[in-house]
Motif scaffolding. Structure first.
Motif, PDB file in Angstrom:
ATOM      1  N   LYS A   1       0.854  -1.190   0.000  1.00  0.00           N
ATOM      2  CA  LYS A   1       0.000   0.000   0.000  1.00  0.00           C
ATOM      3  C   LYS A   1       0.893   1.244   0.000  1.00  0.00           C
ATOM      4  N   VAL A   2       0.794   2.038  -1.064  1.00  0.00           N
ATOM      5  CA  VAL A   2       1.673   3.189  -1.257  1.00  0.00           C
ATOM      6  C   VAL A   2       0.871   4.481  -1.095  1.00  0.00           C
ATOM      7  N   GLY A   3       1.343   5.353  -0.230  1.00  0.00           N
ATOM      8  CA  GLY A   3       0.731   6.671  -0.090  1.00  0.00           C
ATOM      9  C   GLY A   3       1.449   7.660  -0.990  1.00  0.00           C
ATOM     10  N   VAL A   4       0.689   8.399  -1.801  1.00  0.00           N
ATOM     11  CA  VAL A   4       1.257   9.357  -2.743  1.00  0.00           C
ATOM     12  C   VAL A   4       1.074  10.767  -2.198  1.00  0.00           C
ATOM     13  N   PHE A   5       2.180  11.493  -2.036  1.00  0.00           N
ATOM     14  CA  PHE A   5       2.168  12.813  -1.419  1.00  0.00           C
ATOM     15  C   PHE A   5       2.827  13.835  -2.343  1.00  0.00           C
ATOM     16  N   VAL A   6       2.385  15.073  -2.219  1.00  0.00           N
ATOM     17  CA  VAL A   6       2.942  16.173  -3.014  1.00  0.00           C
ATOM     18  C   VAL A   6       3.344  17.297  -2.071  1.00  0.00           C
TER      19      VAL A   6
END
Length: 206
Positions: free
Chosen positions: A54-59
């Motif tokens: 499970k990958v969390g994508v952040f900016v």
């Protein structure tokens, strides 16, 4: 060939795609994205994805914010999709957090930015440079991948469609680890076409 399906959100869709056994599924924590998962996890988002990471994508978020979402959503890895520095990737890596760093690519010169991150990321992700952040459905020129010199394996992203399997298999770069799939496999934002993905998975894994 590793497969990451990004921009997941809905419970039934998460379950359907998880059954296809992708290596990674991405949850997007960027409020301006039409695939934003929100600040608190649903039951489906909080549960284990099994063997799928499970990958969390952040900016351009703070380390404290990222660590909070790792804890509340049970993330296995993080993907940094903004202008995050090598120092930030290093800090997260040193805290035992696996990092995927995204790079926006148009020309071979854009690949020069990757070297500064060597040793601080588990994977790099090469996406198409556009005015918006990810999910554009547009490809960059894959012929420039020959200029990728980093020893860090990369995931190819940006407008990959069901018809691209042969072209992907034809790439012979030793650092190509897998692909990142999103908008071209969607029925609507954050809602993936499980049948279309299943056919792609089968063809790619042959």
């Amino acid at each position: 060939m590793l497969i990451k399906v990004c921009g997941m959100r809905e419970a039934d869709n998460i379950a359907a795609i998880r059954n296809l056994k992708p290596n990674f599924m991405g949850l997007i924590f960027y409020p301006k994205s039409s695939r934003f998962v929100g600040e608190e996890p649903s039951e489906a988002q909080a549960q284990s994805f099994g063997d799928t990471k499970k990958v969390g994508v952040f900016v351009n978020e703070s380390i404290d914010y990222i660590k909070n979402k790792i804890a509340t959503f049970g993330l296995d890895m993080v993907q940094l999709h903004g202008s995050e520095s090598p120092e930030m990737c290093k800090a997260l890596t040193e805290q035992g957090i696996a990092v995927i760093k995204a790079f926006s690519i148009t020309t071979a010169e854009d690949l020069n930015n990757v070297a500064a991150y060597d040793g601080y990321t588990k994977y790099n992700l090469l996406d198409t440079k556009t005015p918006k952040v990810g999910g554009s459905g547009m490809k960059f020129d894959w012929s420039i991948l020959d200029q990728y010199k980093s020893s860090t394996p990369f995931l190819l992203s940006g407008g990959i469609d069901a018809d691209d399997v042969a072209a992907i298999k034809a790439l012979r770069h030793t650092s190509l680890a897998g692909v990142d799939l999103n908008s071209k496999f969607e029925i609507a934002p954050a809602l993936k076409d499980a049948d279309k993905l299943a056919r792609f998975f089968e063809e790619l894994r042959k």
